[in-house]
Structures are given as structure tokens and as C-alpha cells.
Design a protein around this motif. Structure first.
Motif, PDB file in Angstrom:
ATOM      1  N   GLU A  93      -1.081   6.187   7.749  1.00 17.17           N
ATOM      2  CA  GLU A  93      -0.938   6.404   9.163  1.00 17.17           C
ATOM      3  C   GLU A  93       0.337   5.522  10.034  1.00 17.17           C
ATOM      4  OE1 GLU A  93      -5.813   7.339   9.103  1.00 17.17           O
ATOM      5  OE2 GLU A  93      -5.020   5.302  10.058  1.00 17.17           O
ATOM      6  N   ARG A  94       0.477   4.339   9.246  1.00 16.43           N
ATOM      7  CA  ARG A  94       1.756   3.705   9.661  1.00 16.43           C
ATOM      8  C   ARG A  94       3.064   4.474   9.130  1.00 16.43           C
ATOM      9  NH1 ARG A  94       0.581   0.515  13.807  1.00 16.43           N
ATOM     10  NH2 ARG A  94       2.794  -0.165  13.399  1.00 16.43           N
ATOM     11  N   ARG A  95       2.901   4.872   8.061  1.00 17.23           N
ATOM     12  CA  ARG A  95       4.245   5.562   7.623  1.00 17.23           C
ATOM     13  C   ARG A  95       4.552   6.839   8.596  1.00 17.23           C
ATOM     14  NH1 ARG A  95       5.973   3.952   2.404  1.00 17.23           N
ATOM     15  NH2 ARG A  95       4.347   2.564   1.312  1.00 17.23           N
ATOM     16  N   SER A 101       9.345   3.025   7.284  1.00 18.55           N
ATOM     17  CA  SER A 101       9.972   3.574   6.253  1.00 18.55           C
ATOM     18  C   SER A 101       9.666   2.628   4.916  1.00 18.55           C
ATOM     19  CB  SER A 101      11.393   3.283   6.390  1.00 18.55           C
ATOM     20  OG  SER A 101      12.005   2.067   6.603  1.00 18.55           O
ATOM     21  N   ASP A 102      10.034   2.988   4.009  1.00 27.47           N
ATOM     22  CA  ASP A 102       9.741   2.369   2.672  1.00 27.47           C
ATOM     23  C   ASP A 102      10.560   1.022   2.857  1.00 27.47           C
ATOM     24  OD1 ASP A 102       8.426   4.461   1.455  1.00 27.47           O
ATOM     25  OD2 ASP A 102      10.377   5.286   0.351  1.00 27.47           O
ATOM     26  N   GLU A 103      11.611   1.016   3.235  1.00 28.68           N
ATOM     27  CA  GLU A 103      12.200  -0.330   3.475  1.00 28.68           C
ATOM     28  C   GLU A 103      11.521  -1.449   4.566  1.00 28.68           C
ATOM     29  OE1 GLU A 103      13.652   2.655   3.658  1.00 28.68           O
ATOM     30  OE2 GLU A 103      14.445   2.453   1.731  1.00 28.68           O
ATOM     31  N   VAL A 104      10.984  -0.612   5.603  1.00 24.20           N
ATOM     32  CA  VAL A 104      10.228  -1.723   6.363  1.00 24.20           C
ATOM     33  C   VAL A 104       8.957  -2.167   5.657  1.00 24.20           C
ATOM     34  CG1 VAL A 104       8.709  -1.537   8.418  1.00 24.20           C
ATOM     35  CG2 VAL A 104      11.106  -0.593   8.513  1.00 24.20           C
ATOM     36  N   VAL A 105       8.239  -1.139   4.989  1.00 27.19           N
ATOM     37  CA  VAL A 105       7.107  -1.646   4.358  1.00 27.19           C
ATOM     38  C   VAL A 105       7.418  -2.779   3.408  1.00 27.19           C
ATOM     39  CG1 VAL A 105       5.347  -0.841   2.822  1.00 27.19           C
ATOM     40  CG2 VAL A 105       5.971   0.644   4.547  1.00 27.19           C
ATOM     41  N   ALA A 106       8.439  -2.808   2.572  1.00 26.12           N
ATOM     42  CA  ALA A 106       8.866  -3.743   1.755  1.00 26.12           C
ATOM     43  C   ALA A 106       9.232  -5.025   2.335  1.00 26.12           C
ATOM     44  CB  ALA A 106       9.950  -3.293   0.814  1.00 26.12           C
ATOM     45  N   SER A 107       9.612  -5.063   3.457  1.00 19.64           N
ATOM     46  CA  SER A 107       9.962  -6.130   4.341  1.00 19.64           C
ATOM     47  C   SER A 107       8.484  -6.688   4.999  1.00 19.64           C
ATOM     48  CB  SER A 107      10.847  -5.895   5.590  1.00 19.64           C
ATOM     49  OG  SER A 107      12.212  -5.803   5.198  1.00 19.64           O
ATOM     50  N   PRO A 119      -0.655  -9.066   0.250  1.00 19.00           N
ATOM     51  CA  PRO A 119      -0.330  -7.524   0.731  1.00 19.00           C
ATOM     52  C   PRO A 119      -1.135  -6.473  -0.199  1.00 19.00           C
ATOM     53  CG  PRO A 119       1.641  -8.476  -0.229  1.00 19.00           C
ATOM     54  CD  PRO A 119       0.414  -9.362  -0.280  1.00 19.00           C
ATOM     55  N   VAL A 120      -1.751  -5.421   0.530  1.00 16.49           N
ATOM     56  CA  VAL A 120      -2.432  -4.382  -0.138  1.00 16.49           C
ATOM     57  C   VAL A 120      -1.425  -3.328   0.326  1.00 16.49           C
ATOM     58  CG1 VAL A 120      -4.136  -2.701  -0.450  1.00 16.49           C
ATOM     59  CG2 VAL A 120      -4.830  -5.279   0.282  1.00 16.49           C
ATOM     60  N   LEU A 121      -0.468  -2.835  -0.651  1.00 12.85           N
ATOM     61  CA  LEU A 121       0.585  -1.723  -0.578  1.00 12.85           C
ATOM     62  C   LEU A 121      -0.067  -0.671  -0.695  1.00 12.85           C
ATOM     63  CD1 LEU A 121       3.470  -0.938  -0.573  1.00 12.85           C
ATOM     64  CD2 LEU A 121       3.573  -1.201  -3.108  1.00 12.85           C
ATOM     65  N   CYS A 122       0.014   0.260   0.384  1.00 13.43           N
ATOM     66  CA  CYS A 122      -0.501   1.618   0.371  1.00 13.43           C
ATOM     67  C   CYS A 122       0.633   2.797  -0.147  1.00 13.43           C
ATOM     68  CB  CYS A 122      -1.019   1.957   1.824  1.00 13.43           C
ATOM     69  SG  CYS A 122      -2.425   0.958   2.118  1.00 13.43           S
ATOM     70  N   VAL A 123       0.106   3.228  -1.136  1.00 12.67           N
ATOM     71  CA  VAL A 123       1.009   4.592  -1.733  1.00 12.67           C
ATOM     72  C   VAL A 123       0.393   5.832  -1.594  1.00 12.67           C
ATOM     73  CG1 VAL A 123       2.595   2.726  -2.721  1.00 12.67           C
ATOM     74  CG2 VAL A 123       0.751   4.038  -3.766  1.00 12.67           C
ATOM     75  N   GLY A 124       1.046   7.015  -1.550  1.00  8.76           N
ATOM     76  CA  GLY A 124       0.405   8.302  -1.724  1.00  8.76           C
ATOM     77  C   GLY A 124       1.286   9.365  -1.232  1.00  8.76           C
ATOM     78  N   GLU A 125       1.140  10.621  -1.632  1.00 16.37           N
ATOM     79  CA  GLU A 125       1.580  11.712  -1.263  1.00 16.37           C
ATOM     80  C   GLU A 125       0.965  12.594  -0.501  1.00 16.37           C
ATOM     81  OE1 GLU A 125      -1.109  13.391  -4.458  1.00 16.37           O
ATOM     82  OE2 GLU A 125      -0.397  11.550  -3.708  1.00 16.37           O
ATOM     83  N   SER A 126       1.691  13.354   0.395  1.00 15.04           N
ATOM     84  CA  SER A 126       1.021  14.246   1.267  1.00 15.04           C
ATOM     85  C   SER A 126       0.699  15.434   0.397  1.00 15.04           C
ATOM     86  CB  SER A 126       2.217  14.972   2.247  1.00 15.04           C
ATOM     87  OG  SER A 126       3.223  15.593   1.731  1.00 15.04           O
ATOM     88  N   GLU A 127      -0.065  16.504   1.129  1.00 20.74           N
ATOM     89  CA  GLU A 127      -0.588  17.815   0.508  1.00 20.74           C
ATOM     90  C   GLU A 127       0.835  18.405   0.024  1.00 20.74           C
ATOM     91  OE1 GLU A 127      -4.096  21.126   0.860  1.00 20.74           O
ATOM     92  OE2 GLU A 127      -3.151  20.044   2.818  1.00 20.74           O
ATOM     93  N   GLN A 128       1.566  18.733   0.720  1.00 12.17           N
ATOM     94  CA  GLN A 128       2.571  19.510   0.575  1.00 12.17           C
ATOM     95  C   GLN A 128       3.479  19.089  -0.648  1.00 12.17           C
ATOM     96  OE1 GLN A 128       5.933  19.647   3.585  1.00 12.17           O
ATOM     97  NE2 GLN A 128       6.882  21.421   2.597  1.00 12.17           N
ATOM     98  N   GLU A 129       3.672  17.484  -0.695  1.00 17.27           N
ATOM     99  CA  GLU A 129       4.521  16.909  -1.973  1.00 17.27           C
ATOM    100  C   GLU A 129       3.502  17.128  -3.060  1.00 17.27           C
ATOM    101  OE1 GLU A 129       6.693  13.365   0.400  1.00 17.27           O
ATOM    102  OE2 GLU A 129       4.448  13.193  -0.072  1.00 17.27           O
ATOM    103  N   ARG A 130       2.029  17.146  -3.045  1.00 17.19           N
ATOM    104  CA  ARG A 130       1.221  17.364  -4.285  1.00 17.19           C
ATOM    105  C   ARG A 130       1.419  18.777  -4.708  1.00 17.19           C
ATOM    106  NH1 ARG A 130      -2.168  14.480  -7.036  1.00 17.19           N
ATOM    107  NH2 ARG A 130      -3.778  15.415  -8.369  1.00 17.19           N
ATOM    108  N   ALA A 145      10.491   0.603  -3.641  1.00 19.47           N
ATOM    109  CA  ALA A 145      10.800  -0.275  -2.480  1.00 19.47           C
ATOM    110  C   ALA A 145      10.853  -1.745  -2.639  1.00 19.47           C
ATOM    111  CB  ALA A 145      10.441   0.500  -1.287  1.00 19.47           C
ATOM    112  N   VAL A 146       9.468  -2.256  -2.922  1.00 19.71           N
ATOM    113  CA  VAL A 146       9.116  -3.510  -3.076  1.00 19.71           C
ATOM    114  C   VAL A 146       9.770  -3.943  -4.263  1.00 19.71           C
ATOM    115  CG1 VAL A 146       7.147  -4.797  -3.558  1.00 19.71           C
ATOM    116  CG2 VAL A 146       7.090  -3.184  -1.943  1.00 19.71           C
ATOM    117  N   ILE A 147       9.682  -3.277  -5.620  1.00 15.04           N
ATOM    118  CA  ILE A 147      10.268  -4.060  -6.802  1.00 15.04           C
ATOM    119  C   ILE A 147      11.569  -4.229  -6.800  1.00 15.04           C
ATOM    120  CG2 ILE A 147      10.472  -3.562  -9.168  1.00 15.04           C
ATOM    121  CD1 ILE A 147       8.082  -2.136  -9.400  1.00 15.04           C
TER     122      ILE A 147
END
Length: 249
Positions: A93-95, A101-107, A119-130, A145-147
Motif C-alpha cells: 500500500e505504501r508502494r 520506489s524500490d530505492e526509497v524502500v531501500a533507504s 525492518p520487515v521488508l515487504c515484497v510481492g507482485e500484482s495480479e497482472q504481474e503474476r 534494491a536492498v542488497i
């Protein structure tokens, strides 16, 4: 039986009340906390109430900046001083709603860790991406982005939550097999860089987790618990989910 301690985290989003804090605190007394880490992520105004009830608490987001002229933002240092232990970063929801962005999340990940928050890093794809078979590439990009910014060793003091966007608040849930497949992909990806980090990393599943599906989800070898949304607002349901996690230890 898993070697990693299980975790159940309740993300209340923009919900909750002082009374709910009290109810959750009372209900959690039935959970074997030596087997399951239970964390709640209430709205900011309720953080202090939750801490006073001796709950383990996290923030729903955090600023990537140090204290300064950022109206409406919350500094990681202040959260740590208050007594928070965790913070979500990169929730879908923040994304999607706020354009992080991935860069902001990494920061944000970096700023949280610098102040001692996990930090609890949340990742995941949309239905369209799936549907386009992009799940692994999307999840990989978000973790990279974090690594790329901080190195794989930064994941030692973190948690990763896989939350397929199409299953959040929709009532749809990835099957245990679908969820396990992505969790295994994540663990294998990190193992290719550092096996020790991979084996110790807590991986949570988030996406319409409830007391009916949690037991089968948490029984999967690479799923170490759940990031729970709506069901975390019901004390009985939340406790039952926590109990299903403690049975996998």
C-alpha cells in the motif's frame, strides 16, 4: 520441526483503538511466546498504549530521512527511543498508494537499521504481474534494491514478508504450494549469495492470512509465520493464528 523461531505480525493499518490494544494484550497471554514472536503494528497514536501493555511493537512505516523539516513523517530514532523494535518497509500500500520506489524502500530499510530497528521488508507482485509470470523477477528486483545498497549481510537483522498484492484484503490467498514456491525462491536467491544469512532469515507470508488457512501455510518448510491484516483486529482469530505458528516449532 523448524529451527527458525516462528513469527506472527499483525498489521492493523488505519484501524484499531485503545480498547483493541487491551484486548490483544490479554489474548496474547495464551500464546507460548518462547515458540512464537508476536508483533503488532498499530497506528502511530496507539504505539505507546501497546508498549505500556508490554506488547512487542513495530511501526507501519518510517521516514528515510533524519529528523528535520518533513511534516507528517516519523523518524526511526524517535521510534527506537519510544521502544519500537520493528518497522514495516515497502508494504504494497505504501508502494502503490504513496508511490514509494524500490530505492526509497531501500533507504527506509537503511535508516531503520541505523537506529536499531528491525525492518520487515515487504515484497510481492500484482495480479497482472503474476499472470505475466513476472513474480520472481518482481520479488527479486525488490530485494536486490536492498542488497545492492547495503549488501546481503544487511538481511541478517531483518525479516522479509512476501505479500502477493492480489491477495491482500481481497479474500484471495495463495495456496500453500504457491506461497512455498516463492518463499523457496527467495531463500535460494539469498543462499546463492550467503547460505548462512539465508538459513537464518525469517520469511513471512502475507495475503489474507486467517485462522482457517494459517496452519497449512505455516507448515511449509520456508514459511516462518505470517504478516496478518484484517484477522489481526480480532483477538480470538489472531491468537488462533499465533497458535498455529507455535505448532511448527
Amino acid at each position: 520441526m523448524k529451527l527458525r523461531k516462528q513469527m506472527v505480525a499483525g498489521n492493523w493499518k488505519m484501524n484499531g483503538s485503545v480498547e483493541l490494544v487491551n484486548q490483544i494484550a490479554n489474548a496474547i497471554s495464551a500464546v507460548e511466546l518462547d515458540k512464537v514472536d508476536v508483533v503488532v503494528f498499530p497506528p502511530y497514536p496507539l504505539l505507546n498504549n501497546a508498549l505500556q501493555n508490554e506488547l512487542v511493537v513495530g511501526a507501519q512505516s518510517v521516514s528515510e530521512h533524519e529528523a528535520g523539516a518533513y511534516t507528517g513523517e516519523i523518524d526511526a530514532q524517535l521510534l527506537a527511543e519510544l521502544g519500537c523494535k520493528y518497522t514495516l518497509v515497502g508494504h504494497s500500500e505504501r508502494r502503490s498508494i504513496y508511490g514509494e520506489s524500490d530505492e526509497v524502500v531501500a533507504s527506509k530499510f537503511q535508516r531503520a537499521q541505523c537506529q536499531g530497528l528491525i525492518p520487515v521488508l515487504c515484497v510481492g507482485e500484482s495480479e497482472q504481474e503474476r499472470e505475466q509470470n513476472l513474480t520472481e523477477s518482481v520479488v527479486s528486483r525488490q530485494i536486490d534494491a536492498v542488497i545492492n545498497k547495503l549488501g546481503v549481510v544487511s538481511l541478517v537483522k531483518s525479516v522479509i514478508a512476501y505479500e502477493p498484492v492480489w491477495a491482500i484484503g481481497t479474500g484471495k490467498t495463495a495456496t500453500p504450494e504457491q506461497a512455498q514456491q516463492v518463499h523457496k525462491f527467495i531463500r535460494d536467491k539469498i543462499a546463492s549469495l550467503d547460505d548462512a544469512v539465508s538459513q537464518s532469515l525469517i520469511l513471512l507470508y502475507g495475503g489474507s492470512v486467517n485462522e482457517k488457512n494459517s496452519e497449512l501455510l505455516f507448515a511449509q518448510p520456508d514459511i516462518d509465520g505470517g504478516l496478518v491484516g484484517g484477522a489481526s483486529l480480532n483477538p480470538d482469530s489472531f491468537v488462533n493464528i499465533c497458535k498455529s505458528a507455535q505448532g511448527n516449532v
